[in-house]
Scaffold this motif. Structure first.
Motif, PDB file in Angstrom:
ATOM      1  N   ALA A  26      79.507 -99.887  -6.332  1.00 29.31           N
ATOM      2  CA  ALA A  26      79.051 -99.435  -5.015  1.00 29.31           C
ATOM      3  C   ALA A  26      77.722-100.065  -4.718  1.00 29.31           C
ATOM      4  CB  ALA A  26      78.899 -97.927  -4.964  1.00 29.31           C
ATOM      5  N   ARG A  27      77.471-100.452  -3.522  1.00 35.01           N
ATOM      6  CA  ARG A  27      76.165-100.942  -3.140  1.00 35.01           C
ATOM      7  C   ARG A  27      76.048-100.827  -1.646  1.00 35.01           C
ATOM      8  NH1 ARG A  27      73.914-105.960  -1.745  1.00 35.01           N
ATOM      9  NH2 ARG A  27      71.668-105.795  -1.916  1.00 35.01           N
ATOM     10  N   ALA A  28      74.866-100.488  -1.229  1.00 30.04           N
ATOM     11  CA  ALA A  28      74.705-100.229   0.183  1.00 30.04           C
ATOM     12  C   ALA A  28      74.813-101.483   1.021  1.00 30.04           C
ATOM     13  CB  ALA A  28      73.357 -99.570   0.426  1.00 30.04           C
ATOM     14  N   SER A  29      74.315-102.575   0.505  1.00 30.41           N
ATOM     15  CA  SER A  29      74.094-103.699   1.389  1.00 30.41           C
ATOM     16  C   SER A  29      75.191-104.749   1.378  1.00 30.41           C
ATOM     17  CB  SER A  29      72.762-104.361   1.018  1.00 30.41           C
ATOM     18  OG  SER A  29      72.825-104.750  -0.330  1.00 30.41           O
ATOM     19  N   ASP A  30      76.179-104.642   0.552  1.00 29.34           N
ATOM     20  CA  ASP A  30      77.161-105.726   0.506  1.00 29.34           C
ATOM     21  C   ASP A  30      78.566-105.280   0.862  1.00 29.34           C
ATOM     22  OD1 ASP A  30      77.952-104.273  -1.642  1.00 29.34           O
ATOM     23  OD2 ASP A  30      78.266-106.026  -2.923  1.00 29.34           O
ATOM     24  N   GLY A  31      78.685-104.120   1.489  1.00 27.62           N
ATOM     25  CA  GLY A  31      79.998-103.717   1.958  1.00 27.62           C
ATOM     26  C   GLY A  31      80.914-103.177   0.896  1.00 27.62           C
ATOM     27  N   GLY A  32      80.377-102.725  -0.202  1.00 31.55           N
ATOM     28  CA  GLY A  32      81.203-102.146  -1.246  1.00 31.55           C
ATOM     29  C   GLY A  32      81.780-100.820  -0.769  1.00 31.55           C
ATOM     30  N   PRO A  33      82.692-100.248  -1.551  1.00 35.65           N
ATOM     31  CA  PRO A  33      83.320 -98.992  -1.128  1.00 35.65           C
ATOM     32  C   PRO A  33      82.293 -97.881  -0.966  1.00 35.65           C
ATOM     33  CG  PRO A  33      83.806 -99.489  -3.433  1.00 35.65           C
ATOM     34  CD  PRO A  33      83.138-100.671  -2.878  1.00 35.65           C
ATOM     35  N   ARG A  34      82.433 -97.126   0.067  1.00 35.96           N
ATOM     36  CA  ARG A  34      81.488 -96.056   0.345  1.00 35.96           C
ATOM     37  C   ARG A  34      82.225 -94.727   0.427  1.00 35.96           C
ATOM     38  NH1 ARG A  34      76.820 -98.249   4.157  1.00 35.96           N
ATOM     39  NH2 ARG A  34      76.836-100.391   3.475  1.00 35.96           N
ATOM     40  N   GLY A  35      81.466 -93.731   0.155  1.00 34.50           N
ATOM     41  CA  GLY A  35      81.951 -92.383   0.395  1.00 34.50           C
ATOM     42  C   GLY A  35      83.193 -92.027  -0.393  1.00 34.50           C
ATOM     43  N   GLU A  36      83.285 -92.521  -1.620  1.00 33.88           N
ATOM     44  CA  GLU A  36      84.438 -92.162  -2.433  1.00 33.88           C
ATOM     45  C   GLU A  36      84.380 -90.665  -2.729  1.00 33.88           C
ATOM     46  OE1 GLU A  36      84.551 -94.622  -5.860  1.00 33.88           O
ATOM     47  OE2 GLU A  36      84.899 -96.458  -4.723  1.00 33.88           O
ATOM     48  N   ALA A  37      85.546 -90.099  -2.745  1.00 35.24           N
ATOM     49  CA  ALA A  37      85.602 -88.656  -2.954  1.00 35.24           C
ATOM     50  C   ALA A  37      84.974 -88.294  -4.289  1.00 35.24           C
ATOM     51  CB  ALA A  37      87.048 -88.180  -2.912  1.00 35.24           C
ATOM     52  N   GLY A  38      84.239 -87.250  -4.295  1.00 33.90           N
ATOM     53  CA  GLY A  38      83.626 -86.769  -5.537  1.00 33.90           C
ATOM     54  C   GLY A  38      82.319 -87.422  -5.863  1.00 33.90           C
ATOM     55  N   THR A  39      81.852 -88.308  -5.037  1.00 33.17           N
ATOM     56  CA  THR A  39      80.559 -88.952  -5.270  1.00 33.17           C
ATOM     57  C   THR A  39      79.606 -88.621  -4.132  1.00 33.17           C
ATOM     58  OG1 THR A  39      81.106 -90.986  -4.095  1.00 33.17           O
ATOM     59  CG2 THR A  39      81.696 -90.881  -6.427  1.00 33.17           C
ATOM     60  N   GLY A  40      78.363 -88.917  -4.338  1.00 34.76           N
ATOM     61  CA  GLY A  40      77.374 -88.670  -3.307  1.00 34.76           C
ATOM     62  C   GLY A  40      76.673 -89.945  -2.898  1.00 34.76           C
ATOM     63  N   THR A  41      75.825 -89.814  -1.915  1.00 32.90           N
ATOM     64  CA  THR A  41      75.074 -90.959  -1.414  1.00 32.90           C
ATOM     65  C   THR A  41      73.586 -90.638  -1.449  1.00 32.90           C
ATOM     66  OG1 THR A  41      76.873 -91.635   0.048  1.00 32.90           O
ATOM     67  CG2 THR A  41      74.668 -92.444   0.589  1.00 32.90           C
ATOM     68  N   ILE A  42      72.845 -91.625  -1.915  1.00 36.84           N
ATOM     69  CA  ILE A  42      71.386 -91.483  -1.858  1.00 36.84           C
ATOM     70  C   ILE A  42      70.914 -92.274  -0.654  1.00 36.84           C
ATOM     71  CG2 ILE A  42      69.197 -91.873  -3.051  1.00 36.84           C
ATOM     72  CD1 ILE A  42      70.767 -91.867  -5.704  1.00 36.84           C
ATOM     73  N   ARG A  43      70.281 -91.608   0.243  1.00 40.79           N
ATOM     74  CA  ARG A  43      69.770 -92.261   1.439  1.00 40.79           C
ATOM     75  C   ARG A  43      68.272 -91.999   1.505  1.00 40.79           C
ATOM     76  NH1 ARG A  43      72.866 -93.769   5.700  1.00 40.79           N
ATOM     77  NH2 ARG A  43      74.497 -92.293   5.152  1.00 40.79           N
ATOM     78  N   GLY A  44      67.539 -93.012   1.814  1.00 35.69           N
ATOM     79  CA  GLY A  44      66.105 -92.772   1.771  1.00 35.69           C
ATOM     80  C   GLY A  44      65.286 -93.735   2.604  1.00 35.69           C
ATOM     81  N   GLN A  45      64.018 -93.502   2.487  1.00 38.77           N
ATOM     82  CA  GLN A  45      63.052 -94.243   3.288  1.00 38.77           C
ATOM     83  C   GLN A  45      61.859 -94.582   2.383  1.00 38.77           C
ATOM     84  OE1 GLN A  45      63.552 -94.764   6.607  1.00 38.77           O
ATOM     85  NE2 GLN A  45      61.642 -95.889   6.928  1.00 38.77           N
ATOM     86  N   VAL A  46      61.402 -95.809   2.468  1.00 37.88           N
ATOM     87  CA  VAL A  46      60.224 -96.220   1.703  1.00 37.88           C
ATOM     88  C   VAL A  46      59.146 -96.631   2.687  1.00 37.88           C
ATOM     89  CG1 VAL A  46      59.268 -97.767  -0.044  1.00 37.88           C
ATOM     90  CG2 VAL A  46      61.649 -97.008  -0.211  1.00 37.88           C
TER      91      VAL A  46
END
Lengths: 408, 521
Positions: free
Chosen positions: B23-43
């Motif tokens: 999974a990776r945010a920036s290269d179009g990998g699979p997102r939102g797979e069931a049973g997993t979470g997402t870390i979203r943030g701001q720097v």
């Protein structure tokens, strides 16, 4: 005959360093020797790298083609004077063959049976122990020179372009260009002979390309095995020797300049160089003491295959006795060498000495030519031809000497 | 939140986290797979914005220099403090699969893009050049060459696998000293890079509590704990500030501390041996080890340590007097090889260098004075200084074709290729090593060789030149041209370059030779 034998012995003294290597490479003495002022036992770079690969003819020729597979068997496998990580042995053995030409010898028309002779010029055995990364202990036992023994303490053991070192013991104080042939006018003639060890302490400071050696020694060099006498204290009664050099290793031209001072307040006995100013009848006056000063300026340069060395030494001796006159003199040495290929040196020398340094009061000029061949590592063959042109009415003197040298 | 006091401990695990899932945010990998979470943030960056460094463009101004000066991308902060180009990743990622990505690195108007990216190990990086001038992509990790690729042709891509974890710094050795980019290679897929708004997203993270790290090239590293729940979004906010700078070290240098843990990783082309191969190799090593340690060590101490140091770190007592710093064997990086750019050198390669020396340098040829066995032992002993050799075998030699005929036609083709491949950028039009890149200080570069002088330290003749062109010279600016032209073409270039060697005149023999002070004058 005794005189000629003495002349042989005069030549048959050890030589210690080859400054043209330093000139050619713009090197510091300590790069190849344990001694910061050069000569004597070689360190692992001097013995196991430089002498093996950058000095001899054979060391210059890889035994495989550039694209070939690795290796023919080498000719000098694992033998090394580095016996262990902490103990190194070294040696210098030189055998000379003096071709005496009766009509051109130092004593012409003397016993014709003494025409030529083989003589042992040098036989030194060196020992160097690395007590710890900061401390070296060196012992040199020589057939003619007695011994040197000193320890060297380095402030910084890691390789840096700046460092401070203290040498303590019996050693040769730094002065001028310590040419391998000690009989040149700028060494023996001004009182720095081959047996010029003295006892004292020497400080060496390296500051990038600047090197300073300063020593305080007894001032009894060459006059005693242990040089411990001379204790009737009148004044300072010590000698100070100092040498400063600057290396300028540009890409094309490599230069080195420097100067030395030697001041001795502890001379109270006759020295052959006093002969011109101290008549036999006044020898005892020397015991009143004198201030002995030697100063020199030297330069070295390398351009391609040429290397040049020049050294000029001034002498000033002021006797404490009013009966004796001052001694003022100078001598000079120049050398131009050419390296046709690695392992063969062609050297032309030119020396001058003014009359005040000659026992008979004659000025002299001497020109020489040396062919030195290093066919294999740790060995050299040297042919030297010198002609002395003096104002002396006697015939000019020709020296023809062949040296065989093995070293480690 | 900040980890300065834990810097060392953090750094030791920076690149050594367990294997994780895809999974990776920036290269179009699979997102939102069931049973997993997402870390979203701001720097963000708090405080007064540091000044932006600019560089004067003094090379290839027609392509790079429309602005005359170019701004550093080191600090990209929006007016409200959003910080771009921050690599964000899990420090303690869970074990999972590592799907390969398809990262890319572009070059346009003499700027790398993206400036910072995170990549999963094993992915293949596509490197392109959109400029009509030569770029020289020199990738280093822990100051060791990972790869060094010549990019003389516009719109021609070259791919290189990123086979080891770590921080890769990219520079251009073609005189574009301002060009710089970073790739953080991780052994799991839980990573992202902040965009211009300072935002990032790491999807498909298995539920759990993790240490989340943020690294910036100037500001160093932050760490924050984050709890991820299934089918939920974990919000994170991280802020760098001037006060958060590590003591005595800023971003890139702070990371240098972490690289000790990955320094032993293989070069990209190294082959990871199987277990039975490892066992066999170990058995052979055991029988050979005693000899290497005893005889090899003794030989090394006598003949090599004066320059290269007792510890092989290039700090022998002669080192201060050498014109060039003696090779640091602990880095496991060697210029003259038969292996690909950035790879380990083979024992045979080292033995050849020991045998022949390096012309015109303080490294002498040892074949006249040491035998084959001694040289072989020395070559093997030299590798013992590098942890890279302890873990990996050097790759097999490149399959280089035999020399083609060095006829006039070959030299003519080579001349045209010399122009087309823009060799003159470094070596100059007359091959005297006076190219424009050599007039600009290149931080990682040694000066380009003066070919016309014939003083090529890697050997004699076209074969040595061909090998250098094909393999590149690790640790220098000389890149590998393999793949940009056929090997026959590279032979043509070698023949042309070799023909530029000017015969030595009498004056040069007398006054320019470093006879007696350098190897094989």
């Amino acid at each position: 005959m005794a005189v000629i034998a003495a002349a042989f012995v005069s030549i048959a003294r050890p030589s210690f360093a080859i400054p043209r290597f330093a000139a050619r490479n713009s090197m510091e003495c300590i790069q190849c020797h344990y001694d910061p002022t050069g000569g004597g036992v070689r360190n692992r770079y001097g013995a196991d790298v430089y002498a093996r690969t950058l000095l001899s003819i054979q060391g210059s020729e890889p035994t495989i083609s550039p694209e070939g597979s690795v290796g023919e068997d080498g000719w000098a496998p694992e033998f090394s004077g580095m016996l262990t990580d902490w103990l190194t042995l070294g040696a210098d053995v030189r055998l000379g063959y003096l071709l005496a030409i009766p009509e051109h010898g130092p004593m012409p028309n003397t016993d014709p049976s003494i025409t030529s002779t083989l003589f042992l010029m040098q036989a030194d055995l060196y020992h160097a122990a690395t007590i710890n990364p900061h401390v070296n202990l060196v012992l040199d036992v020589g057939v003619y020179t007695g011994f040197e023994a000193w320890l060297l303490i380095k402030a910084i053991s890691a390789p840096t372009p700046y460092n401070l070192m203290i040498k303590a013991g019996r050693f040769k104080p730094a002065f001028g260009v310590r040419e391998s042939n000690h009989t040149i006018f700028t060494r023996e003639t001004v009182g720095f002979g081959p047996m010029d060890q003295d006892t004292g302490v020497e400080l060496t400071a390296y500051l990038w390309n600047l090197t300073l050696n300063t020593a305080i020694v007894n001032g009894t060099l060459g006059t005693s095995f242990f040089d411990t006498f001379g204790t009737e204290r009148r004044t300072f009664e010590k000698a100070v020797a100092s040498r400063l050099s600057l290396r300028l290793p540009f890409e094309t031209v490599r230069l080195q300049f420097g100067g030395s001072l030697y001041w001795n307040n502890n001379v109270d006995r006759q020295n052959p160089i006093f002969n011109p100013v101290v008549p036999m009848s006044a020898m005892t006056e020397v015991a009143l003491g004198l201030d002995e000063l030697r100063a020199d300026g030297f330069a070295m340069a390398n351009l391609g295959r040429f290397s040049y060395i020049a050294d000029i030494v001034f002498v000033r001796d002021d006797f404490h006795s009013s009966m004796l006159s001052r001694l003022r003199a100078y001598s000079s040495y120049q050398e131009l060498s050419f390296l046709p290929f690695q392992g063969l040196d062609l050297v032309a020398t030119f020396e001058t000495m003014n009359a005040n340094l000659d026992a008979k009061g004659f000025a002299a000029v001497r020109a020489g030519f040396v062919v030195e061949l290093f066919p294999f590592a740790y060995s050299a063959l040297r042919l030297m031809i010198r002609e002395l042109f003096a104002s002396d009415p006697n015939p000019n003197v020709t020296d023809v000497v062949l040296f065989l040298h093995a070293f480690l | 939140m900040r980890s300065s006091s834990l810097k060392t401990a953090i750094s030791l695990v920076f690149f050594t986290a367990p294997i994780g899932p895809a999974a990776r945010a920036s290269d179009g990998g699979p997102r939102g797979e069931a049973g997993t979470g997402t870390i979203r943030g701001q720097v963000s960056y708090e405080g007064e914005r540091p000044p932006v460094e600019t560089f004067r463009i003094d090379v290839d101004a027609s392509v790079c220099g429309a602005r005359q000066r170019i701004s550093s991308e080191e600090i990209v902060v929006s007016p409200r403090g959003d910080l771009a180009n921050v690599a964000v990743f899990l420090a303690d990622a869970p074990a999972t699969s590592r799907p390969k990505q398809h990262p890319s690195l572009g070059q346009r108007n003499c700027v790398f893009f993206p400036h910072v990216q995170t990549v999963t190990v094993g992915s293949e990086l596509a490197i392109g050049n959109g400029d009509p001038i030569i770029h020289n992509v020199h990738a280093t990790s822990d100051d060791r060459t990972v790869f060094n690729l010549a990019m003389p042709l516009k719109d021609v891509d070259v791919k290189r696998e990123l086979g080891e974890t770590g921080l890769i710094t990219l520079r251009c050795d073609s005189g574009h000293t301002w060009m710089k980019a970073f790739i953080v290679v991780l052994d799991h897929p839980f990573h992202a890079t902040t965009d211009a708004s300072g935002a990032f997203e790491i999807p498909n993270v298995p539920p759990g509590t993790y240490a989340l790290r943020a690294w910036h090239e100037r500001f160093g590293m932050l760490e924050q704990s984050v709890a991820v729940k299934a089918d939920a979004e974990a919000k994170v906010s991280l802020a760098f500030s001037k006060a958060s700078l590590p003591e005595g070290a800023e971003g890139e240098s702070a990371l240098a501390l972490s690289r000790t843990s990955v320094a032993a990783n293989a070069g990209p082309a190294a082959t990871a041996p199987s277990a039975d191969v490892i066992a066999l190799r170990e058995a052979i090593r055991l029988s050979r080890r005693a000899e290497i340690r005893q005889r090899g060590r003794a030989l090394y101490a006598r003949h090599c340590a004066a320059c290269h140091g007792d510890n092989g770190d290039g700090r022998g007592e002669q080192a201060p007097f050498c014109d060039r710093k003696p090779r640091d064997f602990t880095r496991g990086e060697f210029e003259f090889r038969t292996t690909s750019s950035g790879s380990l050198a083979r024992i045979d390669d080292l033995a050849r260098t020991i045998s022949l020396g390096l012309r015109g340098t303080d490294m002498p040829a040892w074949s006249p004075t040491l035998g084959r066995d001694e040289i072989q032992l020395l070559a093997e002993f030299v590798t013992t200084f590098s942890p890279r050799y302890a873990k990996l075998d050097p790759p097999p030699p490149l399959n280089l074709v035999p020399e083609t005929p060095a006829d006039p036609a070959s030299k003519a083709r080579g001349k045209e290729l010399y122009r087309k491949l823009q060799c003159a950028q470094c070596h100059g039009r007359t091959a005297r090593g006076d190219g424009i890149s050599n007039t600009v200080a290149a931080a990682t570069a040694a000066r380009a060789t003066d070919i016309a002088s014939g003083r090529f330290k890697g050997g004699v003749g076209a074969p040595a030149i061909f090998r250098a062109i094909a393999t590149g010279l690790s640790g220098t600016s000389m890149p590998s041209f393999l793949g940009l032209a056929t090997q026959q073409d590279l032979w043509d270039v070698a023949h042309y370059v070799d023909s530029l060697k000017q015969p030595k005149g009498v004056l040069e023999y007398l006054f320019r030779d470093s006879a007696g002070r350098k190897s094989v004058p």
